[in-house]
Design a protein around this motif. Structure first.
Motif, PDB file in Angstrom:
ATOM      1  N   ALA A  26      -4.715  -0.959  13.029  1.00  0.00           N
ATOM      2  CA  ALA A  26      -5.344  -0.243  11.923  1.00  0.00           C
ATOM      3  C   ALA A  26      -4.293   0.404  11.024  1.00  0.00           C
ATOM      4  O   ALA A  26      -4.393   0.351   9.791  1.00  0.00           O
ATOM      5  CB  ALA A  26      -6.308   0.816  12.462  1.00  0.00           C
ATOM      6  N   GLY A  27      -3.279   0.998  11.625  1.00  0.00           N
ATOM      7  CA  GLY A  27      -2.233   1.626  10.844  1.00  0.00           C
ATOM      8  C   GLY A  27      -1.464   0.630   9.993  1.00  0.00           C
ATOM      9  O   GLY A  27      -1.175   0.886   8.817  1.00  0.00           O
ATOM     10  N   ASP A  28      -1.141  -0.513  10.566  1.00  0.00           N
ATOM     11  CA  ASP A  28      -0.388  -1.511   9.810  1.00  0.00           C
ATOM     12  C   ASP A  28      -1.230  -2.142   8.704  1.00  0.00           C
ATOM     13  O   ASP A  28      -0.718  -2.449   7.619  1.00  0.00           O
ATOM     14  CB  ASP A  28       0.137  -2.595  10.757  1.00  0.00           C
ATOM     15  N   LEU A  29      -2.506  -2.343   8.954  1.00  0.00           N
ATOM     16  CA  LEU A  29      -3.377  -2.871   7.901  1.00  0.00           C
ATOM     17  C   LEU A  29      -3.437  -1.908   6.716  1.00  0.00           C
ATOM     18  O   LEU A  29      -3.352  -2.320   5.549  1.00  0.00           O
ATOM     19  CB  LEU A  29      -4.785  -3.104   8.453  1.00  0.00           C
ATOM     20  N   ALA A  30      -3.588  -0.626   7.010  1.00  0.00           N
ATOM     21  CA  ALA A  30      -3.676   0.366   5.941  1.00  0.00           C
ATOM     22  C   ALA A  30      -2.355   0.504   5.192  1.00  0.00           C
ATOM     23  O   ALA A  30      -2.340   0.800   3.994  1.00  0.00           O
ATOM     24  CB  ALA A  30      -4.099   1.715   6.513  1.00  0.00           C
ATOM     25  N   THR A  31      -1.244   0.282   5.874  1.00  0.00           N
ATOM     26  CA  THR A  31       0.063   0.348   5.221  1.00  0.00           C
ATOM     27  C   THR A  31       0.299  -0.868   4.329  1.00  0.00           C
ATOM     28  O   THR A  31       0.838  -0.758   3.226  1.00  0.00           O
ATOM     29  CB  THR A  31       1.179   0.437   6.277  1.00  0.00           C
ATOM     30  N   ARG A  32      -0.131  -2.020   4.788  1.00  0.00           N
ATOM     31  CA  ARG A  32       0.149  -3.271   4.065  1.00  0.00           C
ATOM     32  C   ARG A  32      -0.760  -3.475   2.852  1.00  0.00           C
ATOM     33  O   ARG A  32      -0.305  -3.941   1.806  1.00  0.00           O
ATOM     34  CB  ARG A  32       0.007  -4.462   5.016  1.00  0.00           C
TER      35      ARG A  32
END
Length: 367
Positions: free
Chosen positions: A274-280
């Motif tokens: 979830a964190g990486d999706l929101a960052t990307r």
């Protein structure tokens, strides 16, 4: 001898942490604060207002998000409503009015992806009808018909209607809200079809030659959601996504290990994804409901004596943080607060988790 005043001043040491916002330091942002007193915990990426058409889906905890948004006057879509003569409570038992279509709980990113592939005519699920006591069930959402249907053909007809409604939903939605729930799942070996619950739990029968256990890893979950996002954008390019992670622990693990580390592994994978999706992606926002409920500073106060069910106070706090950023339409927030106060809180949450959460049924197979 030179005096101290004659010496050149030492240069100020530079640090990337110097002067940062107070919310970036544990001491100023968390230490000594109550769970309801964290400032600037969440900053929205995009606006959600009364004109935003919202779709909700996900694991059991996602039901709280959908209910609270409806209570506060947001436009939560329901493309598969119950028949008019059916009461709300009866409709809920049959999967109506819980999410934006009659999906049942969607625990895995793979499950969500396969549903959208089916809705867009790119996939036909295998072994999609299970039986129990002479009745027939949709294996991909077995809990929506608690007593099953009379024939396999009727199950197929219901599913065609459901999938059509999902396609309609994809074309209408502005913001898709999804709660990641689990990484442990059961898969049809030959086709890869994934099920929301193990065969033999609600219906069907487990055959190890036909089904296999799969604990989806980081790459699986990340790639599945990215593929889901791309498919949705292929029919509706402007959709945005708001994602959360359920704080509810596993009811049981099929990994063979202890359920506690199995839970931590599962939630860690989902939180990292979830964190990486929101960052990307600029169109993906992450809301920290998981952290609000489970962080060590909150202790265990937000769970009941089972350690699994989130108390009403925990759910309400999560939603208070959310609605501090996404302000409800005028006048609806006060009405929602009054409704919460008038309703018996423990019953509200515990019943929701038990009645509409297939995973909780796994406890019946334990000691």
């Amino acid at each position: 001898m030179d005096s101290a005043s004659d010496r050149p001043a030492e240069p100020v040491r530079r640090s990337p942490y110097r002067g940062n916002d107070p919310r970036t330091y544990w001491k100023s942002a968390v230490s000594g604060r109550a769970p309801d007193g964290l400032e600037n915990l969440y900053a929205k990426k995009f606006a959600i207002d009364e004109t935003t058409r919202i779709a909700t889906a996900g694991s059991c905890f996602a039901q709280h998000i959908a209910r609270n948004m409806r209570e506060r006057g947001f436009q939560v879509l329901d493309l598969e409503p119950a028949p008019r003569q059916v009461s709300t409570s009866t409709g809920n038992r049959y999967g109506y009015g819980i999410y934006s279509a009659r999906f049942g709980n969607i625990y895995y990113a793979r499950q969500l992806l396969q549903l959208v592939q089916e809705a867009l005519g790119q996939r036909a699920p295998s072994d999609a009808v299970w039986t129990r006591d002479g009745r027939y069930y949709d294996a991909l959402r077995p809990a929506v018909e608690p007593t099953g249907l009379e024939t396999a053909e009727l199950v197929a007809a219901h599913r065609r209607r459901h999938v059509h409604r999902v396609k309609m939903l994809l074309n209408r939605v502005d913001v898709f809200v999804f709660t990641f729930g689990l990484t442990e799942g059961w898969v049809h070996r030959e086709s890869g079809t994934v099920y929301p619950t193990a065969p033999g739990t609600i219906a069907g029968d487990f055959d190890p030659d036909v089904y296999e256990f799969r604990n989806f890893g980081y790459a699986d979950v990340y790639e599945d959601f990215v593929a889901f996002r791309e498919l949705v954008h292929s029919v509706n390019p402007d959709v945005k996504f708001l994602i959360t992670v359920s704080p509810v622990p596993l009811a049981a693990t099929a990994s063979g290990g202890h359920v506690l580390p199995a839970t931590v592994y599962s939630k860690s994978v989902l939180r990292a994804v979830a964190g990486d999706l929101a960052t990307r992606f600029d169109d993906v926002d992450y809301f920290p409901s998981y952290e609000i409920v489970t962080s060590v500073f909150a202790g265990n106060d937000f769970f009941d004596e089972t350690g699994r069910n989130v108390r009403p106070e925990g759910v309400d706090l999560v939603m208070d943080y959310f609605f501090a950023e996404h302000r409800p339409p005028n006048g609806h927030d006060d009405g929602a607060a009054a409704a919460r106060a008038a309703e018996p809180s423990p019953q509200r949450v515990v019943e929701g988790e038990e009645v509409f959460c297939e995973e909780a049924l796994l406890e019946a197979f334990g000691p």
